[in-house]
Design an enzyme around this catalytic site. Structure first.
Site, PDB file in Angstrom:
ATOM      1  N   GLY A 271     -13.479 -15.806  28.541  1.00 58.26           N
ATOM      2  CA  GLY A 271     -14.093 -17.132  28.517  1.00 58.26           C
ATOM      3  C   GLY A 271     -15.499 -17.062  27.948  1.00 58.26           C
ATOM      4  O   GLY A 271     -15.762 -16.317  26.997  1.00 58.26           O
ATOM      5  N   GLY A 272     -16.420 -17.792  28.529  1.00 53.01           N
ATOM      6  CA  GLY A 272     -17.809 -17.819  28.043  1.00 53.01           C
ATOM      7  C   GLY A 272     -18.416 -16.423  27.989  1.00 53.01           C
ATOM      8  O   GLY A 272     -19.187 -16.097  27.072  1.00 53.01           O
TER       9      GLY A 272
ATOM     10  N   GLU B 283     -10.177  -0.651   2.668  1.00 54.85           N
ATOM     11  CA  GLU B 283      -9.016   0.163   2.229  1.00 54.85           C
ATOM     12  C   GLU B 283      -7.830  -0.727   1.835  1.00 54.85           C
ATOM     13  O   GLU B 283      -6.664  -0.370   2.023  1.00 54.85           O
ATOM     14  CB  GLU B 283      -8.668   1.233   3.269  1.00 54.85           C
ATOM     15  CG  GLU B 283      -9.844   2.179   3.464  1.00 54.85           C
ATOM     16  CD  GLU B 283      -9.505   3.586   3.868  1.00 54.85           C
ATOM     17  OE1 GLU B 283      -8.325   3.969   3.778  1.00 54.85           O
ATOM     18  OE2 GLU B 283     -10.429   4.310   4.246  1.00 54.85           O
ATOM     19  N   GLY B 284      -8.167  -1.868   1.236  1.00 52.93           N
ATOM     20  CA  GLY B 284      -7.153  -2.816   0.775  1.00 52.93           C
ATOM     21  C   GLY B 284      -6.981  -3.946   1.766  1.00 52.93           C
ATOM     22  O   GLY B 284      -6.666  -3.715   2.939  1.00 52.93           O
TER      23      GLY B 284
ATOM     24  N   GLY C 182      -5.361   7.107   3.853  1.00 50.06           N
ATOM     25  CA  GLY C 182      -6.483   6.374   4.450  1.00 50.06           C
ATOM     26  C   GLY C 182      -6.007   5.181   5.252  1.00 50.06           C
ATOM     27  O   GLY C 182      -6.553   4.874   6.315  1.00 50.06           O
TER      28      GLY C 182
HETATM   29  N1  CAA Z   1       0.502   6.657  -5.153  1.00 47.22           N
HETATM   30  C1  CAA Z   1       0.593   7.177  -6.413  1.00 47.22           C
HETATM   31  N2  CAA Z   1       0.610   6.420  -7.531  1.00 47.22           N
HETATM   32  C2  CAA Z   1       0.544   5.090  -7.366  1.00 47.22           C
HETATM   33  C3  CAA Z   1       0.458   4.486  -6.092  1.00 47.22           C
HETATM   34  C4  CAA Z   1       0.432   5.334  -4.946  1.00 47.22           C
HETATM   35  N3  CAA Z   1       0.347   4.828  -3.707  1.00 47.22           N
HETATM   36  N4  CAA Z   1       0.399   3.151  -6.246  1.00 47.22           N
HETATM   37  C5  CAA Z   1       0.465   2.918  -7.584  1.00 47.22           C
HETATM   38  N5  CAA Z   1       0.561   4.089  -8.242  1.00 47.22           N
HETATM   39  C6  CAA Z   1       0.600   4.286  -9.700  1.00 47.22           C
HETATM   40  C7  CAA Z   1       1.562   3.323 -10.387  1.00 47.22           C
HETATM   41  O1  CAA Z   1       2.865   3.824 -10.457  1.00 47.22           O
HETATM   42  C8  CAA Z   1       0.937   3.204 -11.768  1.00 47.22           C
HETATM   43  O2  CAA Z   1       1.284   4.326 -12.559  1.00 47.22           O
HETATM   44  P1  CAA Z   1       2.127   4.115 -13.929  1.00 47.22           P
HETATM   45  O3  CAA Z   1       1.270   3.215 -14.776  1.00 47.22           O
HETATM   46  O4  CAA Z   1       2.261   5.499 -14.477  1.00 47.22           O
HETATM   47  O5  CAA Z   1       3.399   3.468 -13.520  1.00 47.22           O
HETATM   48  C9  CAA Z   1      -0.555   3.344 -11.514  1.00 47.22           C
HETATM   49  O6  CAA Z   1      -0.684   3.968 -10.205  1.00 47.22           O
HETATM   50  C10 CAA Z   1      -1.278   2.027 -11.458  1.00 47.22           C
HETATM   51  O7  CAA Z   1      -0.665   1.259 -10.470  1.00 47.22           O
HETATM   52  P2  CAA Z   1      -0.585  -0.313 -10.589  1.00 47.22           P
HETATM   53  O8  CAA Z   1      -0.093  -0.698 -11.938  1.00 47.22           O
HETATM   54  O9  CAA Z   1       0.157  -0.786  -9.398  1.00 47.22           O
HETATM   55  O10 CAA Z   1      -2.136  -0.667 -10.504  1.00 47.22           O
HETATM   56  P3  CAA Z   1      -2.853  -2.048 -10.281  1.00 47.22           P
HETATM   57  O11 CAA Z   1      -4.058  -2.039 -11.103  1.00 47.22           O
HETATM   58  O12 CAA Z   1      -1.871  -3.161 -10.437  1.00 47.22           O
HETATM   59  O13 CAA Z   1      -3.365  -1.981  -8.760  1.00 47.22           O
HETATM   60  C11 CAA Z   1      -3.294  -2.096  -6.382  1.00 47.22           C
HETATM   61  C12 CAA Z   1      -2.618  -1.643  -7.678  1.00 47.22           C
HETATM   62  C13 CAA Z   1      -2.266  -1.818  -5.318  1.00 47.22           C
HETATM   63  C14 CAA Z   1      -3.669  -3.546  -6.388  1.00 47.22           C
HETATM   64  C15 CAA Z   1      -4.546  -1.215  -6.182  1.00 47.22           C
HETATM   65  O14 CAA Z   1      -5.546  -1.512  -7.125  1.00 47.22           O
HETATM   66  C16 CAA Z   1      -5.112  -1.358  -4.798  1.00 47.22           C
HETATM   67  O15 CAA Z   1      -4.630  -0.736  -3.865  1.00 47.22           O
HETATM   68  N6  CAA Z   1      -6.198  -2.177  -4.651  1.00 47.22           N
HETATM   69  C17 CAA Z   1      -6.945  -2.223  -3.426  1.00 47.22           C
HETATM   70  C18 CAA Z   1      -8.119  -1.309  -3.543  1.00 47.22           C
HETATM   71  C19 CAA Z   1      -8.495  -0.697  -2.254  1.00 47.22           C
HETATM   72  O16 CAA Z   1      -7.679  -0.441  -1.375  1.00 47.22           O
HETATM   73  N7  CAA Z   1      -9.751  -0.392  -2.138  1.00 47.22           N
HETATM   74  C20 CAA Z   1     -10.223   0.296  -1.006  1.00 47.22           C
HETATM   75  C21 CAA Z   1     -11.642   0.641  -1.209  1.00 47.22           C
HETATM   76  S1  CAA Z   1     -12.053   2.137  -0.393  1.00 47.22           S
HETATM   77  C22 CAA Z   1     -12.535   1.746   1.151  1.00 47.22           C
HETATM   78  O17 CAA Z   1     -12.475   0.658   1.605  1.00 47.22           O
HETATM   79  C23 CAA Z   1     -12.914   2.950   1.909  1.00 47.22           C
HETATM   80  C24 CAA Z   1     -14.001   2.795   2.883  1.00 47.22           C
HETATM   81  O18 CAA Z   1     -15.094   3.197   2.626  1.00 47.22           O
HETATM   82  C25 CAA Z   1     -13.661   2.288   4.235  1.00 47.22           C
END
Ligand code: CAA
Length: 378
Positions: free
Chosen positions: A338-339, A362-363, A241
């Site tokens: 500009g304006g 998407e983050g 995404g």
């Molecule tokens: N692919 C596969 N697995 C992944 C991964 C990836 N890219 N990233 C992390 N993982 C795994 C990790 O290895 C972990 O697994 P294990 O516990 O087995 O090691 C598990 O996923 C959890 O990962 P984290 O411990 O890193 O999780 P976290 O809770 O600390 O969060 C984060 C990570 C990166 C902050 C995540 O929560 C994030 O990306 N947050 C942002 C949310 C987001 O992007 N929201 C978008 C909303 S949708 C949207 O906007 C769409 C729309 O309509 C336009």
């Protein structure tokens, strides 16, 4: 680019020029999404760009997809985000984790544009900390009962099917990534309701809604993969995404650059077109350079994906750099005008508003930096 990639780009450009760009100002003003455009995108194959031919997809590579998406965004960012979410998230998640029966049932109609897909991860109190979600699914005979509220769902109202992530283990401490499942939910399911449509700053035509599940029964055959792995599937989906959002940001920036070049050529001050002045030339050069750099980084990420390499870091880098480039370029575009850049009569203020959310959805840019920094130590 290969001949096929160029053809896809030209097709997308022509469609955007004829069907999107002339209406973008009105759709923004009216906050109206042209639902009929979905059917047309489906006819072109643009809703199954990454899906195999057996599901009526175009089976394109990621580079062709992002190039096409950039062109669509150059015409209208709201249509582009609907297309990006559909192609990058629900369809890819079903393709990657669905059973054969699930793929047969959902992917064909989605590729043909008969069903528009949405992705629902966030909640009112769980944004960047997406795993902190509270919505639940409890097991019952033959399926699951879903309850909870989700937020910021693109295509969640007029879309047809949502892939949603909820906690499958309600006894969990309601934190953390484990115990979250992904469910395929048609939007006409009993117990599915659509809340208020957000009145947004930009990408106003795209529909962003809150949704709620109230004692909503979802049969077992609509659970995607393992009921404890839905969060992982969602993050994998977001790796795709984020490339889509990078493409979208580049399309918006490209449109702002083109308007700026035309305006700087025709606008005269002090007896010369303003592009004759070095201060203006520096602006235009900086804008064009950031766009090219963003595009190169995105294409690098797309090539890595197509080569089967890990793509988290590169897709976050592409999304981060492209969205910040889009903010830079659209801000400078207003300055060039500009304006006139500050009023709705000219398109650059809309592009500025459309660009902003690419640093958020998407983050956020902060989350992209977090993902990148973590990857640097892997
Ligand atoms: N692919 C596969 N697995 C992944 C991964 C990836 N890219 N990233 C992390 N993982 C795994 C990790 O290895 C972990 O697994 P294990 O516990 O087995 O090691 C598990 O996923 C959890 O990962 P984290 O411990 O890193 O999780 P976290 O809770 O600390 O969060 C984060 C990570 C990166 C902050 C995540 O929560 C994030 O990306 N947050 C942002 C949310 C987001 O992007 N929201 C978008 C909303 S949708 C949207 O906007 C769409 C729309 O309509 C336009």
């Amino acid at each position: 680019m290969t001949e096929e990639q160029q053809q896809i780009r030209d097709l997308a450009r022509e469609f955007a020029e004829n069907e999107l760009r002339p209406h973008a100002e009105e759709w923004d003003r009216e906050a109206h999404f042209p639902r009929e455009i979905i059917g047309k995108l489906g006819e072109l194959g643009f809703l199954g760009m990454l899906l195999p031919e057996r599901y009526d997809g175009l089976a394109l590579d990621t580079l062709a997809y992002v190039v096409a998406l950039e062109e669509i965004a150059r015409g209208d960012a709201s249509v582009a985000v609907a297309m990006s979410v559909h192609n990058s998230l629900p369809t890819q998640m079903i393709l990657a984790h669905g059973t054969d029966a699930q793929k047969e049932r959902w992917l064909g109609p989605m590729a043909r544009g008969e069903m528009l897909g949405a992705f629902s991860l966030s909640e009112p109190d769980a944004g960047s900390d997406a795993a902190g979600m509270a919505a639940t699914a409890r097991k019952t005979d033959g399926g699951w009962i879903l309850n909870g509220a989700k937020a910021w769902v693109t295509n969640g109202g007029f879309g047809d099917v949502v892939v949603t992530m909820v906690r499958t283990d309600a006894a969990d401490d309601r934190r953390g990534a484990k115990g979250i499942g992904a469910f395929i939910v048609p939007t006409d399911t009993e117990g599915y309701s659509v809340g208020k449509k957000e009145d947004k700053m930009g990408q106003r035509a795209s529909e962003t809604v809150g949704i709620a599940f109230h004692e909503m029964f979802v049969p077992d055959d609509q659970l995607l993969g393992d009921p404890s792995q839905g969060f992982i599937y969602a993050l994998q989906g977001l790796d795709n995404g984020r490339m889509g959002i990078a493409a979208l940001a580049i399309g918006v920036a490209q449109a702002a650059l083109e308007h700026s070049l035309a305006y700087a050529d025709e606008r005269k001050q002090f007896g010369n077109p303003i592009r004759a002045f070095q201060g203006m030339q520096f602006k235009l050069a900086n804008m064009a350079t950031r766009i090219e750099a963003a595009r190169a980084l995105l294409h690098r990420a797309a090539a890595a994906k197509d080569a089967g390499e890990p793509v988290s870091k590169l897709s976050s880098m592409a999304k981060l750099f492209a969205s910040e480039a889009a903010m830079y370029v659209t801000t400078e575009a207003i300055q060039v005008f500009g304006g006139y850049g500050y009023v709705k009569e000219y398109p650059v203020e809309r592009l500025f508003r459309d660009a902003k959310v690419t640093e958020i959805y998407e983050g956020t840019s902060e989350i992209q930096r977090t993902v990148i920094a973590r990857e640097l130590y892997r």
